[in-house]
Design an enzyme around this catalytic site. Structure first.
Site, PDB file in Angstrom:
ATOM      1  N   SER A  98       0.812  -1.214   0.000  1.00  0.00           N
ATOM      2  CA  SER A  98       0.000   0.000   0.000  1.00  0.00           C
ATOM      3  C   SER A  98       0.851   1.272   0.000  1.00  0.00           C
ATOM      4  O   SER A  98       1.577   1.528  -0.935  1.00  0.00           O
ATOM      5  CB  SER A  98      -0.965  -0.039   1.187  1.00  0.00           C
ATOM      6  OG  SER A  98      -1.914   0.980   1.123  1.00  0.00           O
ATOM      7  N   ASP A 239      -2.654   6.101  -3.379  1.00  0.00           N
ATOM      8  CA  ASP A 239      -1.529   5.430  -2.732  1.00  0.00           C
ATOM      9  C   ASP A 239      -1.029   4.311  -3.643  1.00  0.00           C
ATOM     10  O   ASP A 239      -1.512   4.138  -4.763  1.00  0.00           O
ATOM     11  CB  ASP A 239      -1.915   4.919  -1.343  1.00  0.00           C
ATOM     12  CG  ASP A 239      -3.016   3.869  -1.369  1.00  0.00           C
ATOM     13  OD1 ASP A 239      -3.728   3.771  -2.388  1.00  0.00           O
ATOM     14  OD2 ASP A 239      -3.174   3.136  -0.379  1.00  0.00           O
ATOM     15  N   ASP A 241      -1.288   1.095  -3.984  1.00  0.00           N
ATOM     16  CA  ASP A 241      -2.172   0.093  -4.591  1.00  0.00           C
ATOM     17  C   ASP A 241      -3.536   0.667  -4.955  1.00  0.00           C
ATOM     18  O   ASP A 241      -4.439  -0.063  -5.363  1.00  0.00           O
ATOM     19  CB  ASP A 241      -2.324  -1.119  -3.681  1.00  0.00           C
ATOM     20  CG  ASP A 241      -3.033  -0.805  -2.367  1.00  0.00           C
ATOM     21  OD1 ASP A 241      -3.047   0.370  -1.959  1.00  0.00           O
ATOM     22  OD2 ASP A 241      -3.551  -1.739  -1.734  1.00  0.00           O
ATOM     23  N   ASP A 243      -6.084   1.863  -3.345  1.00  0.00           N
ATOM     24  CA  ASP A 243      -7.346   1.609  -2.659  1.00  0.00           C
ATOM     25  C   ASP A 243      -7.819   2.832  -1.888  1.00  0.00           C
ATOM     26  O   ASP A 243      -8.879   2.802  -1.259  1.00  0.00           O
ATOM     27  CB  ASP A 243      -7.267   0.375  -1.754  1.00  0.00           C
ATOM     28  CG  ASP A 243      -6.270   0.505  -0.621  1.00  0.00           C
ATOM     29  OD1 ASP A 243      -5.507   1.498  -0.594  1.00  0.00           O
ATOM     30  OD2 ASP A 243      -6.240  -0.393   0.246  1.00  0.00           O
TER      31      ASP A 243
END
Length: 446
Positions: A98, A239, A241, A243
């Site tokens: 992340s 960010d 990834d 999400d």
């Protein structure tokens, strides 16, 4: 008590336990064992240098445990959740840390329903991991070839996003998108290219080492500055990834998850989509956000930090909107998990239909002064077992009472204690934050 799984999967320095080769393979074996014979797993990753070997090792363990593996390649975390649900996979797995630095990596697991696993299931998988490690004392040679990337998966995900927010338009505005040199780099340009405006993409050249490096949602001031320099109407930043998403308004002011939820909550309320006129946030959300919601007749529930816990409370209370100040925003009528790209489209849609700018939509949000101090710790012992820390916390709570909040917790993904103080008085806020952080540092600091 869980040993490997934090609030968002397993996370560590790549190559070090529990992300060493032997343990990663054991995770694959354990997950396949938990899923059962004939299970299938779809796998994706972000852009970290360590992603390919971790994915290959995990896939080898999954196959050893009897599962088949499909490869989505570099793609966002919520895309894997979507693909798992759409195609009936037994689970979805993402290799990502992340917002963490490039040296870290992680393993996130979604059920076949597209939701993050409950804590109880993660504990069961941990037990299976221990069995797999005990059964295989040495790293063995396994078939570590990843399946060929299924390029259609990414296109399917883009279509899903556009269908989730139909009729969206940039109205010929200019927007700046910061992809954090992460997974959004592979999806965002394709997603935004046909929305009828000018899209300027930044930090979309990943090299395996630059993910989140002075860019992305960890540094929203970067896209905010770009909005001013480029004369754009809005900025959005993801960010590693993708999400979660944060924003910048037309004046170059950072817009966090609280403000995003405020704009979306009011819009959903006006359209009769805000079930129960309630929003679920976390202990970190600002009291000013809660006050702004109240002025619109909307109540707020607080869940523990972690989007999975927000979603659990949303499902319990029937809320149609929830999220975190950090940019995880959940729209359960459209997706099973926080999705930064979906959040970006939802915000753009509110702006489009309202005819207002993002800054105008949230102009009445007046936040209490808030500070968050991160203290690196060598271990996570119960804070209430540390007398000096307890004394500092009690002193802050006694002084602030109804004029502020004190939230002290350990990070679920890093070796950090987070000290959050919110108060009408900025002087009191900083004084108590430093005192509590100092006490933690004296007891547990590195």
């Amino acid at each position: 008590m869980r040993k490997l799984f934090g609030t968002d999967g397993i996370r560590a320095v790549a190559g070090e336990a529990p992300l060493d080769e032997r343990t990663v393979r054991a995770v694959g074996v354990a997950l396949a064992t938990k899923l059962g014979k004939g299970s299938s797993v779809v796998m994706g990753m972000d852009t970290r240098e360590s992603g390919p070997w971790i994915a290959a090792t995990l896939a080898a363990g999954l196959r050893e445990g009897g599962a088949t593996v499909a490869n989505a390649g570099v793609i966002t975390t919520p895309a894997v959740a979507f693909l798992a649900r759409k195609h009936g996979f037994s689970a979805g797995v993402v290799i990502s840390a992340s917002h963490n630095p490039w040296r870290d990596n992680g393993i996130k697991v979604f059920g076949g329903d597209g939701y993050k696993l409950p804590d109880a299931v993660e504990m069961e998988i941990e037990a299976e991991i221990e069995k797999a490690l005990a059964a295989d004392g040495e790293t063995q040679n396994h078939d570590d070839a990843l399946p060929e990337v299924n390029e259609s998966f990414r296109a399917e995900y883009v279509r899903f996003l556009l269908e989730a927010v139909p009729g969206i338009s940039l109205d010929n505005r200019k927007v700046v998108i910061d992809c954090a040199n992460g997974a959004a780099s592979a999806v965002a340009p394709q997603l935004f290219e046909h929305l009828g405006g000018t899209v300027e993409v930044t930090h979309a050249s990943p090299d395996g080492l630059n993910i989140n490096e002075q860019c992305g949602a960890l540094h929203p001031e970067i896209v905010a500055a770009e909005v001013k320099v480029r004369g754009a109407s809005m900025g959005m930043t993801f960010d590693g990834d993708a999400d979660r998403a944060l924003f910048a308004d037309e004046h170059g002011n950072v817009v966090n998850g609280d403000a995003v939820m405020l704009a979306c909550a009011r819009d959903m309320q006006a359209r009769g989509e805000l079930d129960g006129d309630v929003v679920v946030a976390t202990t970190m959300s600002n009291m000013g956000f809660e006050a702004a919601l109240k002025r619109s007749g909307i109540s707020m529930l607080r869940a523990p930090v972690g989007d999975k816990y927000v979603l659990e409370e949303m499902r319990r209370s029937g809320a149609a909107l929830g999220g975190e100040q950090s940019g995880h925003v959940l729209f359960p009528a459209r997706a099973t998990t926080g999705d930064g790209l979906l959040t970006a489209l939802m915000v753009l849609d509110v702006v489009h239909r309202s005819g207002k700018t993002l800054g105008e939509l949230i102009a009445d949000l007046k936040n209490y002064p808030q500070v968050i101090l991160n203290v690196k710790v060598r271990e996570k012992v119960p804070l209430d077992s540390l007398p000096d820390v307890v004394a500092m916390i009690r002193a802050a709570e006694d002084e602030l009472r109804d004029s502020g909040r004190v939230v002290i917790r350990y990070s679920g993904t890093e070796a950090l204690a987070r000290v959050m103080i919110e108060a009408e008085s900025e002087d009191a806020m900083r004084r108590h934050a430093e005192a509590i952080a100092g006490a933690i540092r004296a007891e547990l600091g590195i």
